[in-house]
Scaffold this active site. Structure first.
Site, PDB file in Angstrom:
ATOM      1  N   ASN A  13       0.882  -1.242   0.103  1.00 24.78           N
ATOM      2  CA  ASN A  13      -0.099   0.067  -0.070  1.00 24.78           C
ATOM      3  C   ASN A  13       0.897   1.254   0.004  1.00 24.78           C
ATOM      4  O   ASN A  13       1.466   1.336   1.322  1.00 24.78           O
ATOM      5  CB  ASN A  13      -0.791  -0.071   1.046  1.00 24.78           C
ATOM      6  CG  ASN A  13      -1.507   1.435   1.617  1.00 24.78           C
ATOM      7  OD1 ASN A  13      -1.865   1.971   0.637  1.00 24.78           O
ATOM      8  ND2 ASN A  13      -2.420   1.405   2.444  1.00 24.78           N
ATOM      9  N   TRP A  14       1.012   1.836  -1.261  1.00 24.14           N
ATOM     10  CA  TRP A  14       1.853   2.966  -1.382  1.00 24.14           C
ATOM     11  C   TRP A  14       1.411   4.070  -0.666  1.00 24.14           C
ATOM     12  O   TRP A  14       2.187   5.205  -0.670  1.00 24.14           O
ATOM     13  CB  TRP A  14       2.231   3.235  -2.874  1.00 24.14           C
ATOM     14  CG  TRP A  14       3.045   2.050  -3.441  1.00 24.14           C
ATOM     15  CD1 TRP A  14       3.561   0.805  -2.801  1.00 24.14           C
ATOM     16  CD2 TRP A  14       3.403   2.124  -4.847  1.00 24.14           C
ATOM     17  NE1 TRP A  14       4.122   0.026  -3.830  1.00 24.14           N
ATOM     18  CE2 TRP A  14       4.070   0.919  -5.083  1.00 24.14           C
ATOM     19  CE3 TRP A  14       3.325   2.925  -5.797  1.00 24.14           C
ATOM     20  CZ2 TRP A  14       4.394   0.444  -6.165  1.00 24.14           C
ATOM     21  CZ3 TRP A  14       3.879   2.532  -7.202  1.00 24.14           C
ATOM     22  CH2 TRP A  14       4.470   1.420  -7.228  1.00 24.14           C
ATOM     23  N   LYS A  15       0.012   4.219  -0.436  1.00 25.50           N
ATOM     24  CA  LYS A  15      -0.502   5.437   0.223  1.00 25.50           C
ATOM     25  C   LYS A  15      -0.335   6.634  -0.748  1.00 25.50           C
ATOM     26  O   LYS A  15      -0.378   6.463  -1.808  1.00 25.50           O
ATOM     27  CB  LYS A  15       0.033   5.759   1.655  1.00 25.50           C
ATOM     28  CG  LYS A  15      -0.053   4.361   2.654  1.00 25.50           C
ATOM     29  CD  LYS A  15       0.120   4.691   4.103  1.00 25.50           C
ATOM     30  CE  LYS A  15      -0.070   3.389   4.715  1.00 25.50           C
ATOM     31  NZ  LYS A  15      -0.165   3.360   6.329  1.00 25.50           N
ATOM     32  N   HIS A 103      -9.395   1.022   4.592  1.00 25.93           N
ATOM     33  CA  HIS A 103      -8.217   1.106   5.384  1.00 25.93           C
ATOM     34  C   HIS A 103      -8.662   1.942   6.567  1.00 25.93           C
ATOM     35  O   HIS A 103      -9.488   2.913   6.613  1.00 25.93           O
ATOM     36  CB  HIS A 103      -7.248   1.825   4.542  1.00 25.93           C
ATOM     37  CG  HIS A 103      -5.967   1.726   5.142  1.00 25.93           C
ATOM     38  ND1 HIS A 103      -5.473   2.924   5.952  1.00 25.93           N
ATOM     39  CD2 HIS A 103      -4.848   0.827   5.050  1.00 25.93           C
ATOM     40  CE1 HIS A 103      -4.348   2.391   6.583  1.00 25.93           C
ATOM     41  NE2 HIS A 103      -3.923   1.303   5.978  1.00 25.93           N
ATOM     42  N   GLU A 105      -6.980   4.568   7.888  1.00 29.15           N
ATOM     43  CA  GLU A 105      -6.892   5.905   7.333  1.00 29.15           C
ATOM     44  C   GLU A 105      -8.084   6.539   6.704  1.00 29.15           C
ATOM     45  O   GLU A 105      -8.469   7.590   6.903  1.00 29.15           O
ATOM     46  CB  GLU A 105      -5.668   6.031   6.425  1.00 29.15           C
ATOM     47  CG  GLU A 105      -4.285   5.971   7.442  1.00 29.15           C
ATOM     48  CD  GLU A 105      -3.059   5.529   6.645  1.00 29.15           C
ATOM     49  OE1 GLU A 105      -2.974   5.664   5.185  1.00 29.15           O
ATOM     50  OE2 GLU A 105      -2.200   5.212   7.099  1.00 29.15           O
ATOM     51  N   GLU A 175      -5.218  -4.885  10.771  1.00 30.49           N
ATOM     52  CA  GLU A 175      -4.090  -4.017  11.041  1.00 30.49           C
ATOM     53  C   GLU A 175      -4.224  -3.287  12.306  1.00 30.49           C
ATOM     54  O   GLU A 175      -5.277  -2.190  12.147  1.00 30.49           O
ATOM     55  CB  GLU A 175      -4.047  -3.166   9.912  1.00 30.49           C
ATOM     56  CG  GLU A 175      -3.980  -3.527   8.424  1.00 30.49           C
ATOM     57  CD  GLU A 175      -3.303  -2.610   7.501  1.00 30.49           C
ATOM     58  OE1 GLU A 175      -2.144  -2.619   7.085  1.00 30.49           O
ATOM     59  OE2 GLU A 175      -4.119  -1.711   7.064  1.00 30.49           O
ATOM     60  N   GLY A 181       2.598   2.502  10.715  1.00 28.54           N
ATOM     61  CA  GLY A 181       3.183   3.545  10.450  1.00 28.54           C
ATOM     62  C   GLY A 181       4.211   4.120  11.762  1.00 28.54           C
ATOM     63  O   GLY A 181       4.893   5.174  11.970  1.00 28.54           O
ATOM     64  N   SER A 217       3.478  -1.803  10.497  1.00 34.46           N
ATOM     65  CA  SER A 217       5.064  -2.175  10.600  1.00 34.46           C
ATOM     66  C   SER A 217       5.748  -3.163  10.287  1.00 34.46           C
ATOM     67  O   SER A 217       6.749  -3.641  10.907  1.00 34.46           O
ATOM     68  CB  SER A 217       5.383  -1.390  12.039  1.00 34.46           C
ATOM     69  OG  SER A 217       5.022  -0.036  12.193  1.00 34.46           O
ATOM     70  N   GLY A 238       2.971  -1.054   4.162  1.00 32.44           N
ATOM     71  CA  GLY A 238       2.723   0.405   3.900  1.00 32.44           C
ATOM     72  C   GLY A 238       4.280   0.873   3.393  1.00 32.44           C
ATOM     73  O   GLY A 238       4.687   0.609   2.489  1.00 32.44           O
ATOM     74  N   GLY A 239       4.822   1.592   4.574  1.00 34.69           N
ATOM     75  CA  GLY A 239       6.362   2.014   4.312  1.00 34.69           C
ATOM     76  C   GLY A 239       7.288   1.196   3.584  1.00 34.69           C
ATOM     77  O   GLY A 239       8.095   1.545   2.657  1.00 34.69           O
TER      78      GLY A 239
HETATM   79  P1  PGA Z   1       3.118   0.322   7.402  1.00 38.10           P
HETATM   80  O1  PGA Z   1       1.522   0.781   6.895  1.00 38.10           O
HETATM   81  O2  PGA Z   1       3.322  -0.896   7.001  1.00 38.10           O
HETATM   82  O3  PGA Z   1       3.675   1.668   7.028  1.00 38.10           O
HETATM   83  O4  PGA Z   1       2.773   0.385   9.040  1.00 38.10           O
HETATM   84  C1  PGA Z   1       0.669  -0.446   6.751  1.00 38.10           C
HETATM   85  C2  PGA Z   1      -0.859   0.088   6.115  1.00 38.10           C
HETATM   86  O5  PGA Z   1      -1.219   1.192   6.638  1.00 38.10           O
HETATM   87  O6  PGA Z   1      -1.398  -0.791   5.489  1.00 38.10           O
END
Ligand code: PGA
Length: 262
Positions: A13-15, A103, A105, A175, A181, A217, A238-239
């Protein structure tokens, strides 16, 4: 526990990161590595921002890169007066076959309610997309010991309107919000407990074929240990999905675990 021959899935997930030129470079880099060292068992999907999707789909197709392409969100509606939204059929037309639904967010910052999550999931499935439904508790609910009841309610709300057949094609990403994050994932015990709980809840809801991912994470250092948790079928990353090396190392960790787990 029933034995399930589920292929692992790792979704990046590149956000809101990487413009279309940067996206092109990252996918090409992933492609070069995969052509030399393919993954045997693990499905990979990248979920770039909307504006990158056309570029990413084109390069994946023309260079035959073995990754699926996903969107990070989709409208619950088919068309019409929904400024800023994109429909599932528009995504399908581009060659996008996956979508992240609900998600945290989107739920937190864009007021995506459980009802809208359920309607969005149904719209994605109606369009023939593969959906990754995100669930997870915040820190306060975790401290209050409400994590299972909260996640159970999120799952029931999202899935109960679907036919039994549709429920089983949904992939669920657990999650915990407090791990997203932050650089600190949930512990193996916490992940195992929630993985087992999510599996039992999905069984009760008739979604016996669903894959369960963990997200929060995940990186190349912790992926191997988490991938060996029996109930976990892969990751939403994500990251660490923004660099080819770490994304592919996570994929490889799933690949290595697969044989031993089943
Ligand atoms: P993260 O994000 O790996 O940067 O913690 C995961 C996500 O929000 O899907």
């Amino acid at each position: 526990m029933t034995t399930r021959a589920t292929r692992p899935l790792v979704m990046g997930n590149w956000k809101m990161n990487l413009d279309f030129v940067e996206a092109l470079h990252l996918v090409q880099e992933i492609g070069v590595v995969l052509h030399h060292q393919p993954l045997e068992h693990t499905d990979l999907v990248v979920a770039p921002p909307f504006v990158d999707l056309r570029t990413v789909c084109s390069i994946v197709e023309s260079e035959q890169i073995p990754v699926g392409v996903g969107a990070q969100h989709v409208s619950q509606f088919e068309s019409g007066a929904h400024t800023g939204e994109v429909s599932a059929s528009m995504l399908r037309r581009l060659g996008v076959t996956w979508v992240i639904v609900g998600h945290s967010e989107r739920r937190t910052h864009y007021a995506m309610s459980d009802e809208v999550v359920a309607a969005t999931l149904a719209a994605a499935l109606r369009a023939g997309m593969n959906a990754v439904l995100c669930v997870g508790e915040d820190e306060e609910r975790r401290r209050g010991g409400e994590h299972q009841s909260f996640v159970g309610a999120q799952l029931a709300s999202a899935l109960s309107g679907l036919s039994p057949a549709a429920r089983s094609v949904v992939t669920v990403a657990y999650e915990p919000l407090w791990a997203i994050g932050t650089g600190v994932s949930a512990s193996i015990e916490e992940i195992a407990e929630m993985g087992t709980f999510v599996r039992a809840t999905l069984d009760d809801l008739g979604a016996t074929g669903s894959r369960i991912l963990y997200g929060g994470s995940v990186n190349e250092d912790n992926a191997g240990d988490i991938a060996s948790v029996r109930s976990i079928d892969g990751f939403l990353v994500g990251g660490a999905s923004l660099r080819a090396a770490s994304f592919l190392a996570i994929g490889r960790a799933c690949d290595d675990c697969y044989a031993g787990k089943r």
